[in-house]
Scaffold this motif. Structure first.
Motif, mmCIF file in Angstrom:
data_model
loop_
_atom_site.group_PDB
_atom_site.id
_atom_site.type_symbol
_atom_site.label_atom_id
_atom_site.label_comp_id
_atom_site.label_asym_id
_atom_site.label_seq_id
_atom_site.Cartn_x
_atom_site.Cartn_y
_atom_site.Cartn_z
ATOM 1 N N ARG A 125 44.352 31.215 49.029
ATOM 2 C CA ARG A 125 45.296 30.268 48.976
ATOM 3 C C ARG A 125 45.441 29.359 47.631
ATOM 4 O O ARG A 125 45.994 28.576 47.183
ATOM 5 C CB ARG A 125 44.802 29.134 50.073
ATOM 6 N N ARG A 126 44.330 29.620 46.769
ATOM 7 C CA ARG A 126 44.217 28.910 45.365
ATOM 8 C C ARG A 126 44.103 30.089 44.444
ATOM 9 O O ARG A 126 43.485 30.953 44.233
ATOM 10 C CB ARG A 126 43.093 27.946 45.130
ATOM 11 N N PHE A 127 45.136 29.913 43.469
ATOM 12 C CA PHE A 127 45.305 30.857 42.375
ATOM 13 C C PHE A 127 46.101 30.320 41.134
ATOM 14 O O PHE A 127 46.762 29.292 41.295
ATOM 15 C CB PHE A 127 45.773 32.318 42.609
ATOM 16 N N ASP A 134 54.874 27.802 40.460
ATOM 17 C CA ASP A 134 55.288 27.170 41.525
ATOM 18 C C ASP A 134 54.424 27.465 42.547
ATOM 19 O O ASP A 134 54.637 28.529 43.472
ATOM 20 C CB ASP A 134 56.877 27.008 41.797
ATOM 21 N N LYS A 135 53.103 26.714 42.655
ATOM 22 C CA LYS A 135 52.029 27.284 43.632
ATOM 23 C C LYS A 135 52.356 27.105 45.182
ATOM 24 O O LYS A 135 52.050 27.987 46.028
ATOM 25 C CB LYS A 135 51.024 26.448 43.402
ATOM 26 N N SER A 172 38.875 30.642 48.515
ATOM 27 C CA SER A 172 40.053 30.429 49.461
ATOM 28 C C SER A 172 40.728 31.693 50.089
ATOM 29 O O SER A 172 41.684 31.359 50.670
ATOM 30 C CB SER A 172 41.185 29.847 48.269
ATOM 31 N N VAL A 173 39.913 32.662 50.566
ATOM 32 C CA VAL A 173 40.277 33.724 51.035
ATOM 33 C C VAL A 173 40.347 33.316 52.845
ATOM 34 O O VAL A 173 39.681 32.396 53.275
ATOM 35 C CB VAL A 173 39.520 34.888 51.165
#
Length: 186
Positions: A49-51, A27-28, A75-76
């Motif tokens: 923020r993105r993974f 669940d991002k 996305s850091v």
């Protein structure tokens, strides 16, 4: 058939192959990968923020469990515009050449209770290093919550080049905090 007993012995002595563990979907919106670094003795908090990750895990089947996690390094974010513009550059993460960091598990070990350790390979900036990620896991039906912390040495991975290579200004140790909420797939 005179070879039948030998064949039976070979089958008995062969190592059992573990069945795959059930798959889990992150669940991002409620999961996060954050970090704490230190510059001039002051903490720097940031996040990716993105993974995403392919997770197959069962506490009763650690041999059949696996994780492959991918972090979009571009996305850091730290909340400081100057720092956020600098981190993707060649001096730090060099995202044009190394857009992703990955963790691939090799094995899992129970530490008792709801505590585990994932042994695997962390790759950042093209440098692969073995790491041990301790974590806690709470499974309630089809929902799971995982919390883990891993401290890395940024020079191991070449994070911080030139004037930033020395730990005099930016500390070598970086703490990575992982909080994953997931649901059993299917």
């Amino acid at each position: 058939m005179r070879y039948a007993p030998l064949a039976a012995l070979v089958l008995i002595a062969a190592p059992a192959v573990a069945a795959p563990a059930p798959a889990w979907t992150i669940d991002k919106a409620s999961s996060q990968v954050t970090f704490v670094a230190s510059m001039n003795g002051q903490p720097i908090n940031g996040s990716f923020r993105r993974f995403d990750a392919r997770i197959a895990f069962d506490p009763a089947n650690l041999a059949g469990s696996s994780v492959t996690a991918v972090i979009d390094i571009a996305s850091v974010a730290t909340g400081d515009a100057t720092r956020d513009e600098s981190l993707p550059t060649p001096d730090w993460f060099n995202v044009k050449v190394f857009p992703r960091a990955t963790f691939v598990s090799k094995s899992f070990k129970s530490l008792g209770g709801n505590r585990y350790q994932a042994l695997g390979t962390l790759t950042i900036r093209g440098v692969a290093r073995p790491v041990a990620l301790p974590f806690q896991l709470a499974i309630n039906g089809n929902a799971a919550q995982m919390r883990g912390t891993l401290t890395i040495d940024r020079p191991w991975f070449g994070i911080g080049q030139g004037q930033f290579a020395s730990p005099d200004t930016v500390a070598a140790a970086v703490k990575i905090n992982i909080a994953i909420n997931a649901r059993k797939a299917g």
